[in-house]
Design an enzyme around this catalytic site. Structure first.
Site, mmCIF file in Angstrom:
data_model
loop_
_atom_site.group_PDB
_atom_site.id
_atom_site.type_symbol
_atom_site.label_atom_id
_atom_site.label_comp_id
_atom_site.label_asym_id
_atom_site.label_seq_id
_atom_site.Cartn_x
_atom_site.Cartn_y
_atom_site.Cartn_z
ATOM 1 N N ASP A 1 46.083 47.483 65.621
ATOM 2 C CA ASP A 1 46.921 47.441 64.216
ATOM 3 C C ASP A 1 48.199 48.437 64.218
ATOM 4 O OD1 ASP A 1 45.079 44.914 64.058
ATOM 5 O OD2 ASP A 1 44.383 45.892 62.182
ATOM 6 N N ASP B 1 37.190 44.912 60.530
ATOM 7 C CA ASP B 1 37.775 43.710 61.793
ATOM 8 C C ASP B 1 38.022 43.873 62.921
ATOM 9 O OD1 ASP B 1 40.312 44.467 60.576
ATOM 10 O OD2 ASP B 1 40.958 42.813 61.112
ATOM 11 N N HIS B 2 37.363 45.010 63.316
ATOM 12 C CA HIS B 2 37.742 45.765 64.480
ATOM 13 C C HIS B 2 36.302 47.053 65.293
ATOM 14 C CE1 HIS B 2 42.284 45.497 63.993
ATOM 15 N NE2 HIS B 2 41.832 44.947 63.549
ATOM 16 N N HIS C 1 38.465 49.633 60.967
ATOM 17 C CA HIS C 1 38.276 48.376 59.828
ATOM 18 C C HIS C 1 37.798 47.946 60.708
ATOM 19 C CE1 HIS C 1 42.697 49.329 58.284
ATOM 20 N NE2 HIS C 1 41.822 49.847 57.741
ATOM 21 N N HIS D 1 40.476 51.405 65.677
ATOM 22 C CA HIS D 1 40.696 51.746 64.483
ATOM 23 C C HIS D 1 39.349 51.448 63.635
ATOM 24 C CE1 HIS D 1 42.804 48.561 63.679
ATOM 25 N NE2 HIS D 1 42.613 48.805 62.203
ATOM 26 N N HIS E 1 46.096 41.476 66.090
ATOM 27 C CA HIS E 1 45.792 39.975 65.735
ATOM 28 C C HIS E 1 46.851 38.649 65.935
ATOM 29 C CE1 HIS E 1 43.613 41.091 62.140
ATOM 30 N NE2 HIS E 1 43.583 42.979 62.078
ATOM 31 N N HIS F 1 49.285 52.783 60.475
ATOM 32 C CA HIS F 1 47.837 51.858 59.906
ATOM 33 C C HIS F 1 47.117 52.766 59.411
ATOM 34 C CE1 HIS F 1 46.370 47.674 59.382
ATOM 35 N NE2 HIS F 1 45.041 48.792 60.265
HETATM 36 FE FE FE Z 1 43.206 44.474 61.470
HETATM 37 ZN ZN ZN Z 2 43.123 47.407 60.291
#
Ligand code: FE
Ligand code: ZN
Length: 253
Positions: free
Chosen positions: A131, A58-59, A56, A54, A169, A112
């Protein structure tokens, strides 16, 4: 294929899928480029693809730098083609993609985010769940509805019990505390929580988990389980509503 766990940022995991026979690798959700570059340089393997679950940061944070350094191609969901940096290949729900000697199916799992996908390597029994599903938990609903997330989780729940789950995570320890708050009398859950605690104390990842384990212990996969509903006092409530209720309890836990 072999899966290497790469710790990134605070509590993110990126995964490098190594195809030793063909000396190529792909990375799932590179939050940052440096640890991935270090790995492929050390092992002298060619990074061929980035797989993004996805959009975000942090990905996808390492996408552009990795693409520039390695000329890899970036794969993501068709619906998120405007939000995934550097995307080259768009996949639709249930589309199959061949990777050297293995293959995966892209599975849309909205909840998410609306464009979230999971990568299911059916022949290898591996799911990269991003996520959507975490060990003992699930992602927050930033964009999707409880109904969407619950139906995404139900699809995952129906995969074979031995399927290995690699999620985005390391949230397992705090998820275990939430799970035990709902089911304080579950002795096996208590044991699992202690085991997770000792692994984390040593800095050892609790990943991968399996579908079988998650069906047994993850409260977010139990919203259609009569026995669970009785224990948490949510009987005679519609599944989507139960899911929403548990998710909200976790949000404020
Ligand atoms: Fe994440
Ligand atoms: Zn995420």
């Amino acid at each position: 294929m072999r899966v290497e766990i790469i710790k990134c940022l605070q509590d993110n995991y990126s995964y490098i899928i190594v195809d030793e026979k063909n000396q190529i690798a792909c990375v799932v959700d590179p939050s940052e480029a440096r640890p991935i570059i270090n790995f492929v340089e050390k092992k002298k393997i060619h990074l061929k693809y980035i797989l993004n679950t996805h959009h975000h940061y942090d990905h996808v944070g390492g996408n552009l730098e990795l693409k520039e350094k390695t000329q890899c191609k970036i794969i993501g969901a068709e619906i998120d083609k405007k939000r995934i940096p550097g995307i080259d290949i768009y996949l639709k729900d249930k589309e199959i993609f061949f990777l050297g000697s293995s293959k995966f199916i892209a599975i849309e799992t909205p909840g998410h985010t609306v464009g979230h996908i999971c990568f299911y390597f059916d022949c290898d029994n591996i799911l990269f769940s991003g996520d959507t599903l975490f060990a003992l938990g699930c992602g927050r609903l930033f964009e999707g509805t409880p109904k969407q997330m619950w139906s995404s989780l139900k699809f995952i729940k129906n995969l074979p019990n031995e399927t290995l789950i690699y999620c985005g995570h390391e949230y397992t320890e705090s998820n275990s505390k939430f799970a035990i708050s709902l089911l304080p009398d579950d002795k096996d859950l208590e044991k699992k929580k202690n085991k997770i605690k000792s692994l984390r104390k040593k800095g050892i990842p609790t990943i991968p988990t399996t579908i079988g384990e998650e069906k047994r212990f993850n409260p977010f996969l139990k919203v259609d389980d009569e026995e669970f509903l009785e224990k948490v006092d949510l009987k005679n409530m519609e599944e989507n509503m139960v899911f929403e209720k548990i998710r909200k309890l976790k949000d404020i836990f």
